[in-house]
Design an enzyme around this catalytic site. Sequence first.
Site, mmCIF file in Angstrom:
data_model
loop_
_atom_site.group_PDB
_atom_site.id
_atom_site.type_symbol
_atom_site.label_atom_id
_atom_site.label_comp_id
_atom_site.label_asym_id
_atom_site.label_seq_id
_atom_site.Cartn_x
_atom_site.Cartn_y
_atom_site.Cartn_z
ATOM 1 N N GLU A 271 9.985 -14.308 -33.249
ATOM 2 C CA GLU A 271 9.614 -14.762 -31.902
ATOM 3 C C GLU A 271 10.268 -13.794 -30.917
ATOM 4 O OE1 GLU A 271 11.564 -18.298 -30.331
ATOM 5 O OE2 GLU A 271 9.677 -18.905 -29.393
ATOM 6 N N ARG B 255 22.652 -21.855 -19.352
ATOM 7 C CA ARG B 255 22.196 -20.679 -18.587
ATOM 8 C C ARG B 255 21.578 -21.066 -17.243
ATOM 9 N NH1 ARG B 255 19.352 -17.015 -23.121
ATOM 10 N NH2 ARG B 255 19.415 -18.861 -24.431
ATOM 11 N N PHE C 260 16.902 -23.234 -22.164
ATOM 12 C CA PHE C 260 16.925 -22.688 -20.800
ATOM 13 C C PHE C 260 15.533 -22.579 -20.184
ATOM 14 C CE2 PHE C 260 15.627 -18.758 -22.858
ATOM 15 C CZ PHE C 260 14.831 -18.158 -21.891
ATOM 16 N N CYS D 137 7.568 -21.561 -24.963
ATOM 17 C CA CYS D 137 7.331 -21.809 -26.392
ATOM 18 C C CYS D 137 5.835 -21.859 -26.683
ATOM 19 C CB CYS D 137 7.997 -23.093 -26.834
ATOM 20 S SG CYS D 137 7.216 -24.550 -26.142
ATOM 21 N N SER E 67 15.697 -22.842 -30.063
ATOM 22 C CA SER E 67 15.252 -21.870 -31.063
ATOM 23 C C SER E 67 15.310 -22.493 -32.465
ATOM 24 C CB SER E 67 16.133 -20.630 -30.981
ATOM 25 O OG SER E 67 17.468 -21.002 -31.221
#
Length: 508
Positions: free
Chosen positions: A384, A178, A150, A282, A227
């Site tokens: 994270e 999303r 997303f 990220c 992820s």
Amino acid sequence: MTRDIPHFLGGSRVHPAGGRVADVYDPSTGAVQAQVPLASRAEVTAAILNAAQAQPEWAATSPQKRARVFMRFLELVHQEMTPLAQLLSSEHGKTLDDARGDILRGLDVIEFCIGAPHLLKGEYSTSAGTGIDVYSMRQPLGLVAGITPFNFPAMIPLWKAGPALASGNAFVLKPSERDPSVPVRLAELFVEAGLPAGVFNVVHGDREAVDTILHDPLIEAVGFVGSTPIAEYIYTTAAANGKRVQCFGGAKNHLIVMPDADLDQAVDALIGSGFGSAGERCMAISVAVPVGEQTADALRDRLAERIRNLVVGHPSDEGSEYGPLVSAAARERVEGLIAEGEAAGATVVADGRGLTVQGYENGFYLGPTMFDHVTTDMSIYREEIFGPVLCMVRADNYEQALALASDNPYGNGVSIFTRDGDVARDFTARVNVGMVGVNVPIPVPIASFTFGGWKRSGFGDLNQHGADGFRFYTKTKTVTSRWPHSAQRDTIAERTPEGASFVMPTSQ
Ligand code: NAD
């Protein structure tokens, strides 16, 4: 009345009749603004078949003609930049400027892909033996898929689609459910730019759609970003099914501040990369590592002051430095981690919980949060967080700071701030992380280089974009050919009857 977001199949927007759907929120208000279909196995299989049928004609189109579609696509996206950025921001929650950056970083890779005629060139060795020539060519894999997260709904689909399409593949994209609207429009703009219908299909969905992609024999390769647990699942499942696969996962990026660093620059870097896009990048810096107590105390005080003045607001408001998180669940998860950090004994320097933005009280906002004296056993260090939370881990010396970043299970990005070239050189050589910055906060490589993390941030052996993007989406064929001397060589001219052409040869 909410919108229904379509799939993009065979060159058209397709609204399925019935089936499962998911809500798409406006994170700035907390309201449901649309519904996205969650494709069934049969619908994904049909999309795959459709793309596979469109691929051979696209593969037979010369790389230069394919590149011309990319040039036109660039123009169309630039013409539509503002509405696209608004749409992106309305589903993701990032500010308008940041949404433009998301699109522009995607376009950088599209520009790079215009070099496809050069990038797809093979190699040639003449006279490898008597009358023997050896050459190689890069051929498309066929049909390939992208599964994307997303947090960059334009950039990452374009990082996948660009090299895949420029190499002559057909591409099926399963974007994040999303914020699914921008990927649909980008695929549509590709068709408006001249891409044949069916070569780029967008199918929305959840695990059912993803599993269908991972098991379908027509899919030759899968590129994933998201992820780490899902990256690992997709890597092992796709590889077990014989597919080429590259998966990029989560991150825990450190920024090391040496005692000789320019502290103003280091503070700017930490504030921008820690809190920009609400920490949902990220390559966000989530761990500050000052070296020495003096550096740590000075850094903490300056960061605390800047954090107090950060402006969190509606993503369309000019003054907003960052907007809401993507969902209520994401905010709840981050708030849970903040509570764990507090309970574990980290020093709370700033606590963003409970922030409301006037006029948007139901939006998914979370204020900037900072912890000092974080230790490596705490969940706020191990996990994270993917939110506007900065953790400070104090290091006694350079070696300790280097080891922190190197020993972390994630290995996406890292940065060092120092004025000492010797330290910087040693750091870049020894740190066990895939992308390294020296006095820069977000070391995202430019499009002509490759992007990829190490350790649990990346699964597979090739990076995204740059030359690796073309390597990932092509296979090499090597030809060894022998043409023995023919006594008839002198009569060949008589067998080519086309005659002379006086027009300059072109690729048109
Ligand atoms: P995510 O893993 O939840 O979702 C990514 C994709 O996988 C989506 O398309 C989603 O629909 C699909 N998916 C989710 N759960 C699934 C399941 N159980 N089975 C099959 N498919 C599933 O990630 P996200 O929350 O959308 O994105 C944020 C994450 O992505 C962060 O961890 C971030 O660090 C990471 N990320 C990494 C990079 C990189 O280059 N390393 C870049 C951007 C984001």
